[in-house]
Design a protein around this motif. Structure first.
Motif, mmCIF file in Angstrom:
data_model
loop_
_atom_site.group_PDB
_atom_site.id
_atom_site.type_symbol
_atom_site.label_atom_id
_atom_site.label_comp_id
_atom_site.label_asym_id
_atom_site.label_seq_id
_atom_site.Cartn_x
_atom_site.Cartn_y
_atom_site.Cartn_z
ATOM 1 N N UNK A 1 0.866 -1.176 0.000
ATOM 2 C CA UNK A 1 0.000 0.000 0.000
ATOM 3 C C UNK A 1 0.906 1.229 0.000
ATOM 4 N N UNK A 2 0.705 2.176 -0.927
ATOM 5 C CA UNK A 2 1.653 3.290 -1.052
ATOM 6 C C UNK A 2 1.804 4.143 0.194
ATOM 7 N N UNK A 3 0.785 4.172 1.048
ATOM 8 C CA UNK A 3 0.784 5.070 2.202
ATOM 9 C C UNK A 3 1.242 4.407 3.494
ATOM 10 N N UNK A 4 1.534 3.119 3.449
ATOM 11 C CA UNK A 4 1.779 2.360 4.679
ATOM 12 C C UNK A 4 3.187 1.782 4.671
ATOM 13 N N UNK A 5 3.909 1.972 5.771
ATOM 14 C CA UNK A 5 5.234 1.398 5.914
ATOM 15 C C UNK A 5 5.169 -0.063 6.317
ATOM 16 N N UNK A 6 6.314 -0.711 6.316
ATOM 17 C CA UNK A 6 6.397 -2.123 6.669
ATOM 18 C C UNK A 6 6.078 -2.348 8.144
ATOM 19 N N UNK A 7 5.678 -3.590 8.438
ATOM 20 C CA UNK A 7 5.504 -4.022 9.816
ATOM 21 C C UNK A 7 4.222 -3.520 10.444
ATOM 22 N N UNK A 8 3.958 -4.037 11.635
ATOM 23 C CA UNK A 8 2.770 -3.605 12.377
ATOM 24 C C UNK A 8 2.883 -2.146 12.789
ATOM 25 N N UNK A 9 4.098 -1.674 13.047
ATOM 26 C CA UNK A 9 4.284 -0.265 13.396
ATOM 27 C C UNK A 9 3.883 0.635 12.236
ATOM 28 N N UNK B 1 1.760 -0.065 9.822
ATOM 29 C CA UNK B 1 0.309 -0.127 9.677
ATOM 30 C C UNK B 1 -0.379 0.728 10.726
ATOM 31 N N UNK B 2 0.051 0.612 11.966
ATOM 32 C CA UNK B 2 -0.553 1.392 13.039
ATOM 33 C C UNK B 2 -0.378 2.883 12.846
ATOM 34 N N UNK B 3 0.813 3.288 12.405
ATOM 35 C CA UNK B 3 1.071 4.710 12.188
ATOM 36 C C UNK B 3 0.187 5.266 11.080
ATOM 37 N N UNK B 4 0.006 4.497 10.020
ATOM 38 C CA UNK B 4 -0.820 4.963 8.911
ATOM 39 C C UNK B 4 -2.285 5.092 9.322
ATOM 40 N N UNK B 5 -2.784 4.118 10.057
ATOM 41 C CA UNK B 5 -4.180 4.172 10.500
ATOM 42 C C UNK B 5 -4.407 5.333 11.455
ATOM 43 N N UNK B 6 -3.435 5.588 12.332
ATOM 44 C CA UNK B 6 -3.557 6.713 13.263
ATOM 45 C C UNK B 6 -3.563 8.038 12.516
ATOM 46 N N UNK B 7 -2.669 8.171 11.541
ATOM 47 C CA UNK B 7 -2.603 9.410 10.762
ATOM 48 C C UNK B 7 -3.890 9.649 9.993
ATOM 49 N N UNK B 8 -4.474 8.589 9.438
ATOM 50 C CA UNK B 8 -5.730 8.740 8.712
ATOM 51 C C UNK B 8 -6.845 9.179 9.645
ATOM 52 N N UNK B 9 -6.918 8.578 10.827
ATOM 53 C CA UNK B 9 -7.958 8.936 11.784
ATOM 54 C C UNK B 9 -7.808 10.376 12.239
ATOM 55 N N UNK B 10 -6.562 10.812 12.505
ATOM 56 C CA UNK B 10 -6.327 12.189 12.958
ATOM 57 C C UNK B 10 -6.670 13.209 11.872
ATOM 58 N N UNK B 11 -6.600 12.774 10.595
ATOM 59 C CA UNK B 11 -6.943 13.655 9.481
ATOM 60 C C UNK B 11 -8.429 13.603 9.141
ATOM 61 N N UNK B 12 -9.204 12.888 9.946
ATOM 62 C CA UNK B 12 -10.632 12.759 9.680
ATOM 63 C C UNK B 12 -10.940 11.811 8.547
ATOM 64 N N UNK B 13 -9.987 10.926 8.223
ATOM 65 C CA UNK B 13 -10.146 9.982 7.120
ATOM 66 C C UNK B 13 -9.997 8.549 7.626
ATOM 67 N N UNK B 14 -10.633 8.259 8.742
ATOM 68 C CA UNK B 14 -10.543 6.918 9.310
ATOM 69 C C UNK B 14 -11.070 5.885 8.318
ATOM 70 N N UNK B 15 -10.399 4.758 8.244
ATOM 71 C CA UNK B 15 -10.758 3.686 7.328
ATOM 72 C C UNK B 15 -11.598 2.648 8.050
ATOM 73 N N UNK B 16 -12.717 2.254 7.441
ATOM 74 C CA UNK B 16 -13.590 1.260 8.057
ATOM 75 C C UNK B 16 -14.095 0.302 6.987
#
Length: 256
Positions: free
Chosen positions: A170-178, A180-195
């Motif tokens: 995924x172009x926006x997500x780095x390797x590993x669980x870290x 993935x977690x960082x990308x999901x947090x950034x999306x949520x903080x930007x009002x773009x939470x993924x569901x």
């Protein structure tokens, strides 16, 4: 021909050989279309073929997996202005019945020039192996979808994904669980939470499992087409395409 052979022959006729007669023999006349911009039926697809040839479109298929009557292709379309962009990465999903290709779903995304992981949206392993583990691997991914993507028990993520190895495309997500977690947090903080709300298609073959789901990013209806590679009982690699589901489509079949 097998379902996979039929699909590959049909795709070659449409996008490589530009052979209307061959394509006509491989597509069912009442071909069900889920590409949101193309009318349903075989006739519209056949009518597009001369224009595709003139456009110089070029197809590269990176991965193929099939299960029963379902076939999934991981594709890149270059010179793809006829499809809406210079280059598009896609998952194309087909259903075969009675010796014809009868249904098509897809999800297309413009690839970026840079990605968080340094990997492209299509590189990485392509060989289907571990055929005897298809059922086990498919069950693993279904559990991940239910518990993590649909939120049933997200704390179980390490049951499904290796903490030591998780390669991301995924172009926006780095390797590993870290990553993935960082990308999901950034999306949520930007009002773009993924569901994710519903998963419509799951196809497995050996070490690869594909899933087509719908949900939202922020308030926007979104299609998520995900491909997972499994090794030693864990998900170790992920590719996807993500696109908005438009309100208006060229048919009444819906995205799924």
């Amino acid at each position: 021909m097998t379902a996979q052979d039929l699909v590959l022959a049909a795709v070659a006729a449409i996008f490589t050989d530009f052979d209307v007669d061959t394509a006509k023999g491989l597509l069912a006349p009442d071909y069900i279309q889920h590409n949101t911009a193309v009318p349903t039926g075989a006739a519209p697809v056949l009518g597009f073929i001369p224009g595709l040839e003139q456009s110089g479109i070029a197809l590269t298929t990176h991965r193929v997996l099939s299960e029963g009557d379902m076939v999934v292709l991981h594709n890149t379309y270059a010179n793809a202005q006829a499809l809406g962009a210079e280059t598009l990465v896609a998952f194309d999903v087909f259903r075969v019945q009675d010796g014809r290709v009868v249904e098509h779903w897809d999800n297309l995304q413009v690839p970026p020039t840079e990605t968080a992981s340094g990997r492209s949206m299509t590189d990485g392993p392509t060989e289907v192996v571990d055929l005897a583990l298809t059922g086990e691997n498919k069950a693993l991914v279904k559990g991940f979808i239910a518990d993590v993507l649909h939120g049933g028990a997200p704390e179980r993520i390490t049951t499904y994904i290796s903490p030591e190895l998780y390669l991301q495309h995924n172009p926006l997500v780095g390797d590993g669980l870290d990553g993935l977690g960082a990308a999901l947090t950034a999306m949520a903080e930007a009002g773009q939470a993924m569901a994710y709300s519903e998963t419509h298609i799951v196809v497995g073959q050996g070490n690869f499992v594909f899933a087509a789901s719908e949900g939202t990013i922020g308030d926007t209806p979104t299609a998520f087409f995900d491909l997972f590679r499994v090794a030693d009982g864990k998900i170790v690699e992920h590719w996807d395409t993500v696109s908005e589901i438009p309100a208006d489509m060229a048919h009444e079949n819906g995205k799924f």
